[in-house]
Scaffold this motif. Structure first.
Motif, PDB file in Angstrom:
ATOM      1  N   UNK A 235      10.723  18.126  64.993  1.00  0.00           N
ATOM      2  CA  UNK A 235       9.290  18.244  65.212  1.00  0.00           C
ATOM      3  C   UNK A 235       8.871  19.696  65.208  1.00  0.00           C
ATOM      4  N   UNK A 236       7.743  20.043  64.584  1.00  0.00           N
ATOM      5  CA  UNK A 236       7.346  21.437  64.438  1.00  0.00           C
ATOM      6  C   UNK A 236       6.908  22.083  65.740  1.00  0.00           C
ATOM      7  N   UNK A 237       6.732  23.403  65.656  1.00  0.00           N
ATOM      8  CA  UNK A 237       6.237  24.205  66.769  1.00  0.00           C
ATOM      9  C   UNK A 237       4.955  24.892  66.318  1.00  0.00           C
ATOM     10  N   UNK A 238       3.957  24.926  67.197  1.00  0.00           N
ATOM     11  CA  UNK A 238       2.692  25.576  66.891  1.00  0.00           C
ATOM     12  C   UNK A 238       2.501  26.780  67.806  1.00  0.00           C
ATOM     13  N   UNK A 239       2.221  27.927  67.192  1.00  0.00           N
ATOM     14  CA  UNK A 239       1.842  29.107  67.976  1.00  0.00           C
ATOM     15  C   UNK A 239       0.322  29.133  68.073  1.00  0.00           C
ATOM     16  N   UNK A 240      -0.180  29.145  69.308  1.00  0.00           N
ATOM     17  CA  UNK A 240      -1.616  29.111  69.551  1.00  0.00           C
ATOM     18  C   UNK A 240      -1.900  29.712  70.916  1.00  0.00           C
ATOM     19  N   UNK A 241      -2.914  30.568  70.980  1.00  0.00           N
ATOM     20  CA  UNK A 241      -3.316  31.123  72.263  1.00  0.00           C
ATOM     21  C   UNK A 241      -2.242  31.948  72.933  1.00  0.00           C
ATOM     22  N   UNK A 242      -1.392  32.593  72.139  1.00  0.00           N
ATOM     23  CA  UNK A 242      -0.346  33.445  72.703  1.00  0.00           C
ATOM     24  C   UNK A 242       0.866  32.698  73.195  1.00  0.00           C
ATOM     25  N   UNK A 243       0.934  31.361  72.961  1.00  0.00           N
ATOM     26  CA  UNK A 243       2.052  30.552  73.427  1.00  0.00           C
ATOM     27  C   UNK A 243       2.536  29.625  72.320  1.00  0.00           C
ATOM     28  N   UNK A 244       3.740  29.091  72.517  1.00  0.00           N
ATOM     29  CA  UNK A 244       4.319  28.123  71.579  1.00  0.00           C
ATOM     30  C   UNK A 244       4.197  26.718  72.151  1.00  0.00           C
ATOM     31  N   UNK A 245       3.834  25.781  71.279  1.00  0.00           N
ATOM     32  CA  UNK A 245       3.620  24.404  71.694  1.00  0.00           C
ATOM     33  C   UNK A 245       4.468  23.488  70.815  1.00  0.00           C
ATOM     34  N   UNK A 246       5.283  22.638  71.435  1.00  0.00           N
ATOM     35  CA  UNK A 246       6.129  21.711  70.693  1.00  0.00           C
ATOM     36  C   UNK A 246       5.334  20.461  70.332  1.00  0.00           C
ATOM     37  N   UNK A 247       5.493  20.035  69.082  1.00  0.00           N
ATOM     38  CA  UNK A 247       4.827  18.824  68.606  1.00  0.00           C
ATOM     39  C   UNK A 247       5.779  17.642  68.781  1.00  0.00           C
TER      40      UNK A 247
END
Length: 426
Positions: free
Chosen positions: A247-259
């Motif tokens: 599952x991909x990772x999203x960089x947003x708002x200075x943080x990493x978010x796991x999908x």
């Protein structure tokens, strides 16, 4: 809606303390040789203002490079060069970066459109492979973003950042740094630093945000990290997706978010983003033991606002050179049946199929010739390796506009318009 032009950002922060140096000259022991045009010493010169410029297509093939006028199909120039050549858009609308063994070499397509108030000025130059190159062991990924072009060397873990508007200059300032270990990686310049992968030749699962030489954010939750794509920025700045095997990772708002994904193995290794959409189009594979490759018929749509992944069934397979985005952010996928599947990324549905080439199948060796899809605005460009053709299609009308015969069997392709891609204001 078309995006607005934003001035290029001149500064990006480094991975670690680095020396700022000028762009390297190419290795004099391995020069290019033009087979149709003026000598390479004049490449980039002979500036002349013209009424307008038409898109040009640079093709890599066995034995070298061929530049084609996208409108007429006529060969503009050929450069002889041995070896497997990979092509990447440099980001300025004029130059192409050629990954050539242990160097990134710069190709000048010879067209440029310069905005001037409410109109443009168009210029032509002598095209061809320039003397500008950037040394890197096993030259790999090229990513233009935020006014900088990042060059990643897989063999030495090197990162070189060059101002995009100066990528073709032999005196361009270059910011150099290295990752802890060589690996097949990528770097992405963003407004608040630099995103870069970490790993080794055996494994990789990390992405870091580095600012002023210091790590300020990190994820180790991206098994087999490979590929990236920028989505439309949000109110906090840049949004970038990285492909992973779980599952991909999203960089947003200075943080990493796991999908989150349902499958234990869910590889999203190739992605296509759009400044018009917060949704990223990716491939999606679930068989880690596929030999040689899994012929998946599904693509994934990742909403970077909610970190939600949806699957779309295409009914036909595709490969890593099949993904692109249209002018309004629609997904475009070239499938085995020879058609372009146009995907509405909001409804997650195929809205149109445009036949462009004969049915095809992916070869076992990814370096062997196969079709390539590139989209510029509402126009799709597709190479047909079997027929040695360049096909031009209108995504809006669904009509094929032209079929250009090619002298060589194409392997890779980049399309330039002479104008740097626009970007939204944050």
């Amino acid at each position: 809606m078309r995006p607005r032009l934003r001035a290029l950002r001149p500064a990006v922060l480094l991975l670690a303390p680095a020396v700022v140096l000028a762009g390297c000259a190419s290795d004099p022991a391995s020069p290019s040789s033009a087979t149709s045009a003026t000598p390479s010493a004049t490449v980039g010169g002979d500036e002349r203002e013209v009424r307008g410029v038409e898109p040009r297509v640079l093709l890599a093939h066995e034995g070298g490079l061929t530049l084609v006028d996208a409108t007429t199909g006529e060969t503009v120039r050929q450069d002889a060069r041995e070896g497997f050549l990979r092509l990447s858009d440099a980001g300025d609308g004029r130059h192409v970066v050629v990954a050539d063994g242990d160097a990134f070499r710069v190709y000048d397509t010879g067209i440029e459109r310069q905005p001037h108030g409410d109109h443009d000025h168009a210029f032509e130059y002598t095209p061809g492979l320039t003397d500008v190159s950037y040394a890197a062991a096993h030259a790999g990924h090229v990513v233009p973003h935020e006014g900088m072009t990042a060059l990643f060397g897989d063999g030495d873990g090197s990162v070189q950042l060059v101002p995009t508007e100066q990528i073709g200059s032999d005196v361009a300032p270059v910011q150099r740094s290295t990752t802890p270990a060589p690996h097949h990686g990528v770097a992405v310049p963003v407004e608040d630093g630099l995103l870069v992968t970490d790993g080794t030749e055996e494994s990789r699962s990390s992405v870091r945000l580095v600012r002023d030489g210091q790590e300020v954010a990190r994820t180790d939750d991206c098994t087999g990290v490979h590929g990236e794509a920028a989505a439309a920025p949000d109110e906090d700045g840049d949004v970038v997706l990285f492909g992973c095997e779980d599952g991909p990772v999203v960089y947003r708002g200075g943080e990493f978010h796991k999908v989150a994904v349902r499958d234990d193995y869910a590889r999203t290794g190739n992605a296509a983003g759009s400044p018009e959409s917060p949704v990223v189009l990716t491939d999606y594979k679930v068989d880690p033991d596929a030999d040689p490759v899994e012929k998946t018929t599904r693509v994934a749509l990742v909403d970077t606002r909610t970190d939600r992944l949806r699957l779309v069934e295409l009914g036909s397979s595709y490969w890593f050179r099949s993904l692109a985005r249209g002018a309004d952010g629609e997904g475009v996928v070239l499938t085995y049946d020879g058609s372009l599947a146009v995907v509405d990324v909001d409804s997650a549905a195929v809205t149109r199929r445009i036949p462009v080439i004969a049915p095809w199948q992916e070869k076992d060796d990814w370096q062997q010739p196969g079709p390539v899809l590139r989209v510029v605005g509402d126009t799709a460009f597709v190479t047909d390796a079997e027929q040695k053709e360049l096909v031009v299609a209108d995504l809006g009308t669904g009509k094929v506009l032209a079929r250009h015969a090619l002298e060589h069997t194409p392997v890779e392709m980049v399309v330039v318009t002479g104008e740097a891609p626009h970007a939204h204001e944050h």
